[in-house]
Design a protein around this motif. Sequence first.
Motif, PDB file in Angstrom:
ATOM      1  N   TRP A  12       6.056  -6.057  15.483  1.00 60.30           N
ATOM      2  CA  TRP A  12       5.110  -5.516  14.505  1.00 60.30           C
ATOM      3  C   TRP A  12       5.313  -4.018  14.343  1.00 60.30           C
ATOM      4  O   TRP A  12       5.594  -3.305  15.309  1.00 60.30           O
ATOM      5  N   GLN A  13       5.139  -3.550  13.115  1.00 61.41           N
ATOM      6  CA  GLN A  13       5.191  -2.126  12.801  1.00 61.41           C
ATOM      7  C   GLN A  13       4.053  -1.778  11.842  1.00 61.41           C
ATOM      8  O   GLN A  13       3.583  -2.629  11.077  1.00 61.41           O
ATOM      9  N   VAL A  14       3.636  -0.526  11.892  1.00 62.31           N
ATOM     10  CA  VAL A  14       2.562  -0.069  11.012  1.00 62.31           C
ATOM     11  C   VAL A  14       2.925   1.303  10.450  1.00 62.31           C
ATOM     12  O   VAL A  14       3.476   2.158  11.145  1.00 62.31           O
ATOM     13  N   PHE A  15       2.631   1.495   9.171  1.00 57.29           N
ATOM     14  CA  PHE A  15       2.837   2.775   8.490  1.00 57.29           C
ATOM     15  C   PHE A  15       1.510   3.511   8.437  1.00 57.29           C
ATOM     16  O   PHE A  15       0.482   2.920   8.064  1.00 57.29           O
ATOM     17  N   ARG A  60       0.855  -1.180   0.000  1.00 58.11           N
ATOM     18  CA  ARG A  60       0.000   0.000   0.000  1.00 58.11           C
ATOM     19  C   ARG A  60       0.894   1.234   0.000  1.00 58.11           C
ATOM     20  O   ARG A  60       1.777   1.362   0.853  1.00 58.11           O
ATOM     21  N   ARG A  61       0.646   2.142  -0.963  1.00 62.02           N
ATOM     22  CA  ARG A  61       1.543   3.283  -1.122  1.00 62.02           C
ATOM     23  C   ARG A  61       0.742   4.566  -1.355  1.00 62.02           C
ATOM     24  O   ARG A  61      -0.342   4.546  -1.933  1.00 62.02           O
ATOM     25  N   ARG A  62       1.327   5.680  -0.929  1.00 60.97           N
ATOM     26  CA  ARG A  62       0.790   6.987  -1.289  1.00 60.97           C
ATOM     27  C   ARG A  62       1.429   7.397  -2.611  1.00 60.97           C
ATOM     28  O   ARG A  62       2.518   6.922  -2.967  1.00 60.97           O
ATOM     29  N   CYS A  63       0.744   8.254  -3.323  1.00 58.30           N
ATOM     30  CA  CYS A  63       1.282   8.739  -4.588  1.00 58.30           C
ATOM     31  C   CYS A  63       1.347  10.265  -4.570  1.00 58.30           C
ATOM     32  O   CYS A  63       0.401  10.925  -4.115  1.00 58.30           O
ATOM     33  N   LEU A  64       2.446  10.787  -5.047  1.00 59.98           N
ATOM     34  CA  LEU A  64       2.588  12.227  -5.229  1.00 59.98           C
ATOM     35  C   LEU A  64       2.490  12.502  -6.727  1.00 59.98           C
ATOM     36  O   LEU A  64       3.268  11.969  -7.520  1.00 59.98           O
ATOM     37  N   ILE A  65       1.493  13.306  -7.101  1.00 60.89           N
ATOM     38  CA  ILE A  65       1.334  13.739  -8.499  1.00 60.89           C
ATOM     39  C   ILE A  65       1.844  15.169  -8.567  1.00 60.89           C
ATOM     40  O   ILE A  65       1.441  16.010  -7.766  1.00 60.89           O
ATOM     41  N   PHE A  66       2.733  15.444  -9.514  1.00 60.17           N
ATOM     42  CA  PHE A  66       3.384  16.750  -9.489  1.00 60.17           C
ATOM     43  C   PHE A  66       3.759  17.226 -10.892  1.00 60.17           C
ATOM     44  O   PHE A  66       3.903  16.420 -11.821  1.00 60.17           O
ATOM     45  N   LEU A 107      -4.056   4.174   6.387  1.00 58.19           N
ATOM     46  CA  LEU A 107      -3.164   3.144   6.903  1.00 58.19           C
ATOM     47  C   LEU A 107      -2.405   2.472   5.775  1.00 58.19           C
ATOM     48  O   LEU A 107      -2.990   2.051   4.778  1.00 58.19           O
ATOM     49  N   GLY A 108      -1.089   2.357   5.958  1.00 56.42           N
ATOM     50  CA  GLY A 108      -0.270   1.661   4.984  1.00 56.42           C
ATOM     51  C   GLY A 108      -0.096   0.207   5.372  1.00 56.42           C
ATOM     52  O   GLY A 108      -0.983  -0.412   5.973  1.00 56.42           O
ATOM     53  N   ASP A 109       1.064  -0.353   5.078  1.00 64.42           N
ATOM     54  CA  ASP A 109       1.332  -1.752   5.383  1.00 64.42           C
ATOM     55  C   ASP A 109       1.485  -1.978   6.882  1.00 64.42           C
ATOM     56  O   ASP A 109       1.925  -1.091   7.631  1.00 64.42           O
TER      57      ASP A 109
END
Length: 260
Positions: free
Chosen positions: A132-135, A70-76, A122-124
């Motif tokens: 455990w870790q969460v983004f 799961r990723r965020r996207c930057l459009i620029f 929420l990411g991965d």
Amino acid sequence: MDANIYQHFRSDERPFIDMVQDWIEQVNMQYAPVLTEFLDPRQAFILETLVRQETELSFRFFGGYEAAERRRCLIFPDYYEPTQEDFEIELFNVHYPKKFTVLSHGKILGSLIGTGIKREFLGDIISDGENWQVFVAKEISHYIQLQVTKIGNVKVRLEEQSYVDILTPKDGWTEENTTVSSLRLDNVIASIFNISRQRAKQLIETGKVKVNWTPTQRPDFVLDLLDIVSIRGFGRLQIQGLEGTTKKGKARLNLGVLRK
């Protein structure tokens, strides 16, 4: 946007297509970057398809680490040089009494969603088998620290973590190639997990299957490129490649499969 673009995607994906078009228009009008929420692989594919039609725009995905699902996207605008900070992602360690309990992806996600946080923030969620870790999106990082004090009946504490201390995920994904008679959801599940079509249909109709993190009870749902299917008790699969058809008309698939 060409109205015919809709015909290349599912009808239920139209709202997301419209959202992407709004983001594109915003970048074009304001000539400034736009950051999306976390996208699943199918949404990322749709976004990339649409943004590539805009010759003066660029994009970049980031989910906190290289292999993020799961990723965020930057459009620029094409002149802009993005940095990691532009993606506004925070990493948290989940501290819990390891001697007395075992956590799982589902338990952690359920507790996070239970606080009212939308999945899109929420990411991965990753683990090395014990830790455990969460983004999460930066805009909800303070809220999540205050709200998430338990996972199930277990007391936990979320602690902000540096990117240099990201866990190495323990992952059992394997790459498989197969042929299926159709891309119907029940057919693909039955073929990959070696169960009957009737059993696969029962799993779907009783709410044990999600496609791209969304529950579906339609056995006839037709899968497409980069869809991720989660089957409770069996594992997950992702359509990573559509490799054409055999002489007998069967679909050739390249898959990622995670078996429980």
